[in-house]
Design a protein around this motif. Sequence first.
Motif, short mmCIF file in Angstrom:
data_model
loop_
_atom_site.label_atom_id
_atom_site.label_comp_id
_atom_site.label_asym_id
_atom_site.label_seq_id
_atom_site.Cartn_x
_atom_site.Cartn_y
_atom_site.Cartn_z
N ASP A 205 0.86 -1.19 0.00
CA ASP A 205 0.00 0.00 0.00
C ASP A 205 0.89 1.24 0.00
O ASP A 205 2.02 1.20 0.47
N ALA A 276 -2.06 -10.96 -5.36
CA ALA A 276 -3.33 -10.28 -5.09
C ALA A 276 -3.15 -9.17 -4.04
O ALA A 276 -3.93 -8.21 -3.99
N ARG A 279 -2.97 -5.14 -4.89
CA ARG A 279 -4.15 -4.46 -5.41
C ARG A 279 -4.06 -2.92 -5.39
O ARG A 279 -4.44 -2.27 -6.36
N PHE A 282 -2.32 -1.83 -8.44
CA PHE A 282 -3.09 -2.06 -9.67
C PHE A 282 -4.22 -1.03 -9.81
O PHE A 282 -4.62 -0.69 -10.92
N ARG A 283 -4.75 -0.58 -8.66
CA ARG A 283 -5.91 0.33 -8.71
C ARG A 283 -5.52 1.80 -8.79
O ARG A 283 -6.40 2.66 -8.92
N ASP A 303 -3.95 -17.03 -9.49
CA ASP A 303 -4.15 -15.67 -8.98
C ASP A 303 -3.58 -14.66 -9.98
O ASP A 303 -4.20 -13.63 -10.28
N LEU A 307 -5.43 -11.76 -12.21
CA LEU A 307 -5.06 -10.33 -12.20
C LEU A 307 -4.80 -9.83 -13.62
O LEU A 307 -5.15 -8.71 -13.97
N TYR A 311 -6.87 -6.55 -14.78
CA TYR A 311 -6.16 -5.26 -14.92
C TYR A 311 -5.42 -5.21 -16.26
O TYR A 311 -4.64 -6.11 -16.58
#
Length: 416
Positions: A205, A276, A279, A282-283, A303, A307, A311
Amino acid sequence: MREVTTTEKAGGSMPDAFSREVGDLGTWIDQLPFVDHHCHAPLRPERIEGDGQAELRSTFTESTDPVTQQRDVPDTLVYRTMIRELARLLGSDATEAAVLAARQMTEPAAYHSQLAKDAGLEASYDDYLFSQADCYPPADWAKLTGLPVRPILRIETQAEQLLTSGVGDWTSFRKAFTDALDASVKSGAIAFKSIAAYRSGLALDQPDDSAVAAALDEAKRSVEQGEHFRLSALPLVAGLVWATFEYAAAASKPMPVQFHVGLGDDDVYLPSSNPALMRPLFREPRFHDVPVVLLHNYPYVRDAAYLANIYSNVYLDLGLTLPLAGYDAVPLIRQALGLAPVTKILASSDGHAMPEFQWFAIHHWRRALTEVLNGAISDGWVDGTNEAVEIAKGVLAGNAQRIYTAQPPAAAKPAG
Ligand SMILES: [Zn+2]
């Protein structure tokens, strides 16, 4: 490799569009170029002891346990198969001892280029900061095989080198780090690579600057106290990854960022190396066009394929998984092909240490992909040899050639 006709070698004719003769496919796939978009230069000869037995064995496992390396590797199907295949190439008996003796009869340069030629290797993209002191530098490796080698910059190792050369606060460190990314691109780097999976895990993150600054202070203290330093604090690793994406995203055609995912040595804690977990990256809208290449992926192949399906900028590869998971290769490639577009699956070897690893991995890719695509033709999921060859061309070379063509960020180009 299989013998093919002169017409086929000339590369002019494709298989008959209506051909359903699955036996033809292997011949075609054997002839396609292989762009190894993630690998490492081999060891220099002076770093290999004796006849190379210990090195050859330890190359075929990620384990750092000497018992596993020396006792268990010879009992794996992949090592036994590799020895038999190598014996065929070298014209020796199919024993490890005979193969080791035969490989020493050839000069290193000739041997490396023999393996590369036999595998149909076209180019290597070299994550060169791995065991840098023991391995051929990219330019020397290129000379050895007569094939192009493009460097990939390993970002955590680059940051560690900056840390040991003295740094200020996070703002100035971040600037020095970005300057190093820029310098690497200007000197030919084709991508960035993160080993966050080995260090902090992949729950990357976006960290807040104060957490990164605190982690950097802690890292500086370790370096100043002369401790063997490994960059592993999550806020600092995440800060570097986000800085890398910001740099990569600024280019007119963004630089790809590779991630180690899943299997590796005992430094990898598998549950925190599931892709995963990435994320938030990716976002992030700013990173929408940065190709993210998920490497290896075992056991998270499904997985990763999911993805790549969700994406638009996510790609996956089974390098290292092939060849290490040897006999399991066919179902693993099928898992990738289940959800991932065929244009987003890439092939690499993750070749390292002994050149046999890259050679065997490339052959294994060709064999396993042939088997998978033959099955897909028989089952009606691929419309004959033409479509299968088109898919294989992309997986073995074309998909990599399409995404690894980045230019340095416009802002970083010299004025005028
Ligand atoms: Zn690697």
